[in-house]
Design a protein around this motif. Structure first.
Motif, PDB file in Angstrom:
ATOM      1  N   GLU A   1       1.352   8.766  14.706  1.00 50.34           N
ATOM      2  CA  GLU A   1       0.156   8.178  14.182  1.00 50.34           C
ATOM      3  C   GLU A   1      -0.752   9.365  13.636  1.00 50.34           C
ATOM      4  O   GLU A   1      -0.639  10.610  14.232  1.00 50.34           O
ATOM      5  CB  GLU A   1      -0.484   7.512  15.431  1.00 50.34           C
ATOM      6  CG  GLU A   1       0.283   6.706  16.073  1.00 50.34           C
ATOM      7  CD  GLU A   1      -0.315   6.079  17.496  1.00 50.34           C
ATOM      8  OE1 GLU A   1      -1.393   6.561  17.871  1.00 50.34           O
ATOM      9  OE2 GLU A   1       0.290   4.886  17.873  1.00 50.34           O
ATOM     10  N   MET A   2      -1.211   8.780  12.412  1.00 48.38           N
ATOM     11  CA  MET A   2      -2.261   9.728  11.776  1.00 48.38           C
ATOM     12  C   MET A   2      -3.291   9.843  12.592  1.00 48.38           C
ATOM     13  O   MET A   2      -3.645   8.993  13.566  1.00 48.38           O
ATOM     14  CB  MET A   2      -2.394   9.083  10.360  1.00 48.38           C
ATOM     15  CG  MET A   2      -1.058   9.124   9.660  1.00 48.38           C
ATOM     16  SD  MET A   2      -1.125   8.145   7.955  1.00 48.38           S
ATOM     17  CE  MET A   2      -1.954   9.508   7.035  1.00 48.38           C
ATOM     18  N   ALA A   3      -4.385  10.517  11.908  1.00 48.88           N
ATOM     19  CA  ALA A   3      -5.628  10.733  12.463  1.00 48.88           C
ATOM     20  C   ALA A   3      -6.253   9.399  13.029  1.00 48.88           C
ATOM     21  O   ALA A   3      -7.038   9.352  14.308  1.00 48.88           O
ATOM     22  CB  ALA A   3      -6.671  11.579  12.108  1.00 48.88           C
TER      23      ALA A   3
ATOM     24  N   CYS B   1       0.750  -1.215  -0.058  1.00 49.05           N
ATOM     25  CA  CYS B   1      -0.068  -0.069   0.114  1.00 49.05           C
ATOM     26  C   CYS B   1       0.753   1.164   0.158  1.00 49.05           C
ATOM     27  O   CYS B   1       1.966   1.050   0.354  1.00 49.05           O
ATOM     28  CB  CYS B   1      -0.969   0.031   1.086  1.00 49.05           C
ATOM     29  SG  CYS B   1      -0.185   0.677   2.811  1.00 49.05           S
ATOM     30  N   SER B   2       0.253   2.531  -0.317  1.00 43.38           N
ATOM     31  CA  SER B   2       1.103   3.567  -0.675  1.00 43.38           C
ATOM     32  C   SER B   2       1.309   4.033   0.945  1.00 43.38           C
ATOM     33  O   SER B   2       2.504   4.858   1.198  1.00 43.38           O
ATOM     34  CB  SER B   2       0.115   4.692  -1.044  1.00 43.38           C
ATOM     35  OG  SER B   2      -1.050   5.035  -0.309  1.00 43.38           O
ATOM     36  N   LYS B   3       0.840   3.692   1.767  1.00 45.14           N
ATOM     37  CA  LYS B   3       1.397   4.144   3.295  1.00 45.14           C
ATOM     38  C   LYS B   3       2.479   3.452   3.631  1.00 45.14           C
ATOM     39  O   LYS B   3       3.583   4.065   4.221  1.00 45.14           O
ATOM     40  CB  LYS B   3       0.293   4.174   4.381  1.00 45.14           C
ATOM     41  CG  LYS B   3      -0.943   5.103   4.381  1.00 45.14           C
ATOM     42  CD  LYS B   3      -1.934   4.868   5.499  1.00 45.14           C
ATOM     43  CE  LYS B   3      -2.913   4.630   4.987  1.00 45.14           C
ATOM     44  NZ  LYS B   3      -4.151   4.513   6.368  1.00 45.14           N
ATOM     45  N   CYS B   4       2.428   2.258   3.270  1.00 45.61           N
ATOM     46  CA  CYS B   4       3.780   1.489   3.753  1.00 45.61           C
ATOM     47  C   CYS B   4       5.000   1.926   2.742  1.00 45.61           C
ATOM     48  O   CYS B   4       6.107   1.769   3.271  1.00 45.61           O
ATOM     49  CB  CYS B   4       3.387   0.019   3.727  1.00 45.61           C
ATOM     50  SG  CYS B   4       2.568  -0.802   4.982  1.00 45.61           S
TER      51      CYS B   4
ATOM     52  N   ASN C   1       6.187  -3.531   2.528  1.00 42.75           N
ATOM     53  CA  ASN C   1       6.452  -3.549   3.910  1.00 42.75           C
ATOM     54  C   ASN C   1       6.452  -5.032   4.248  1.00 42.75           C
ATOM     55  O   ASN C   1       5.526  -5.659   4.195  1.00 42.75           O
ATOM     56  CB  ASN C   1       5.580  -2.742   4.559  1.00 42.75           C
ATOM     57  CG  ASN C   1       6.459  -1.759   5.741  1.00 42.75           C
ATOM     58  OD1 ASN C   1       7.531  -2.072   6.006  1.00 42.75           O
ATOM     59  ND2 ASN C   1       5.579  -0.797   6.248  1.00 42.75           N
ATOM     60  N   ALA C   2       7.349  -5.536   5.058  1.00 41.62           N
ATOM     61  CA  ALA C   2       7.325  -6.960   5.522  1.00 41.62           C
ATOM     62  C   ALA C   2       7.043  -6.868   6.840  1.00 41.62           C
ATOM     63  O   ALA C   2       7.823  -6.610   7.698  1.00 41.62           O
ATOM     64  CB  ALA C   2       8.700  -7.675   5.182  1.00 41.62           C
ATOM     65  N   VAL C   3       5.852  -7.357   7.192  1.00 40.59           N
ATOM     66  CA  VAL C   3       5.399  -7.449   8.493  1.00 40.59           C
ATOM     67  C   VAL C   3       4.927  -8.838   9.079  1.00 40.59           C
ATOM     68  O   VAL C   3       4.342  -9.524   8.331  1.00 40.59           O
ATOM     69  CB  VAL C   3       4.296  -6.505   8.682  1.00 40.59           C
ATOM     70  CG1 VAL C   3       3.603  -6.460   9.979  1.00 40.59           C
ATOM     71  CG2 VAL C   3       4.672  -5.181   8.334  1.00 40.59           C
TER      72      VAL C   3
ATOM     73  N   SER D   1      -2.709  -1.296  -5.065  1.00 41.32           N
ATOM     74  CA  SER D   1      -2.182   0.052  -5.127  1.00 41.32           C
ATOM     75  C   SER D   1      -0.735   0.059  -5.022  1.00 41.32           C
ATOM     76  O   SER D   1       0.089   0.862  -4.488  1.00 41.32           O
ATOM     77  CB  SER D   1      -2.762   0.656  -3.839  1.00 41.32           C
ATOM     78  OG  SER D   1      -2.650  -0.186  -2.627  1.00 41.32           O
ATOM     79  N   LYS D   2      -0.152  -0.927  -5.631  1.00 39.36           N
ATOM     80  CA  LYS D   2       1.275  -1.091  -5.664  1.00 39.36           C
ATOM     81  C   LYS D   2       2.080  -0.127  -6.555  1.00 39.36           C
ATOM     82  O   LYS D   2       1.251   0.256  -7.373  1.00 39.36           O
ATOM     83  CB  LYS D   2       2.048  -2.371  -6.109  1.00 39.36           C
ATOM     84  CG  LYS D   2       1.753  -2.670  -7.546  1.00 39.36           C
ATOM     85  CD  LYS D   2       2.144  -4.307  -7.833  1.00 39.36           C
ATOM     86  CE  LYS D   2       2.207  -4.846  -9.359  1.00 39.36           C
ATOM     87  NZ  LYS D   2       3.095  -3.843 -10.167  1.00 39.36           N
TER      88      LYS D   2
END
Ligand SMILES: [Zn+2]
Ligand SMILES: [Zn+2]
Length: 136
Positions: free
Chosen positions: A62-64, A27-30, A39-41, A112-113
């Motif tokens: 942290e975002m909202a 995703c765009s945030k990662c 992101n590998a989680v 969303s990649k």
């Protein structure tokens, strides 16, 4: 027992509980928080992770909506974050200093990649999160 640490070594932790397999989030945030394609989680239960050092060095952004990385305030590496909703830790797999014994189970938010991101391997691909179970 798997241990992990940030780049400078100030923040160190130990994973003693069971973990999930590894999820690769595109995703765009990662992308923003990691600077790379995905992101590998892996996820560890609330009681399955203990800080060994540096808990007081963690900067929490942290975002909202509560989303956002926790980082080592010294070197900027992402560090495990206690997810507010799930009562579990989200652990960046790249921090681990030994083989956790789990492998990449799937790719999420593939829709969303980044246009330059080429996904390799045979792990399952999900258009959104694992929950949706919609496959590419
Ligand atoms: Zn550090
Ligand atoms: Zn993501």
């Amino acid at each position: 027992m798997t241990r992990g640490s940030c780049l400078c070594g100030a923040v160190r932790f130990e994973v003693s509980g069971k973990t999930t397999e590894i999820g690769m989030c595109h995703c765009s945030k990662c992308r923003k928080v990691s600077g790379v394609a995905s992101n590998a989680v892996l996820i560890v239960g609330r009681d399955g992770l203990a800080w060994l050092s540096g808990e007081d060095q963690i900067a929490k952004f942290e975002m909202a909506d509560g989303w956002g990385p926790w980082r080592c305030a010294v070197c900027g590496s992402p560090v495990p974050k206690l997810h507010p909703d799930r009562g579990a830790w989200w652990v960046p797999a790249g921090l681990l200093d030994s083989d956790p014994g789990v492998r990449i189970a799937g790719h999420i938010f593939v829709d969303s990649k980044a246009p330059w991101d080429e996904i390799a391997g045979s792990a399952r691909r999900h258009r959104e999160g694992f929950e949706s179970e919609r496959l590419k």
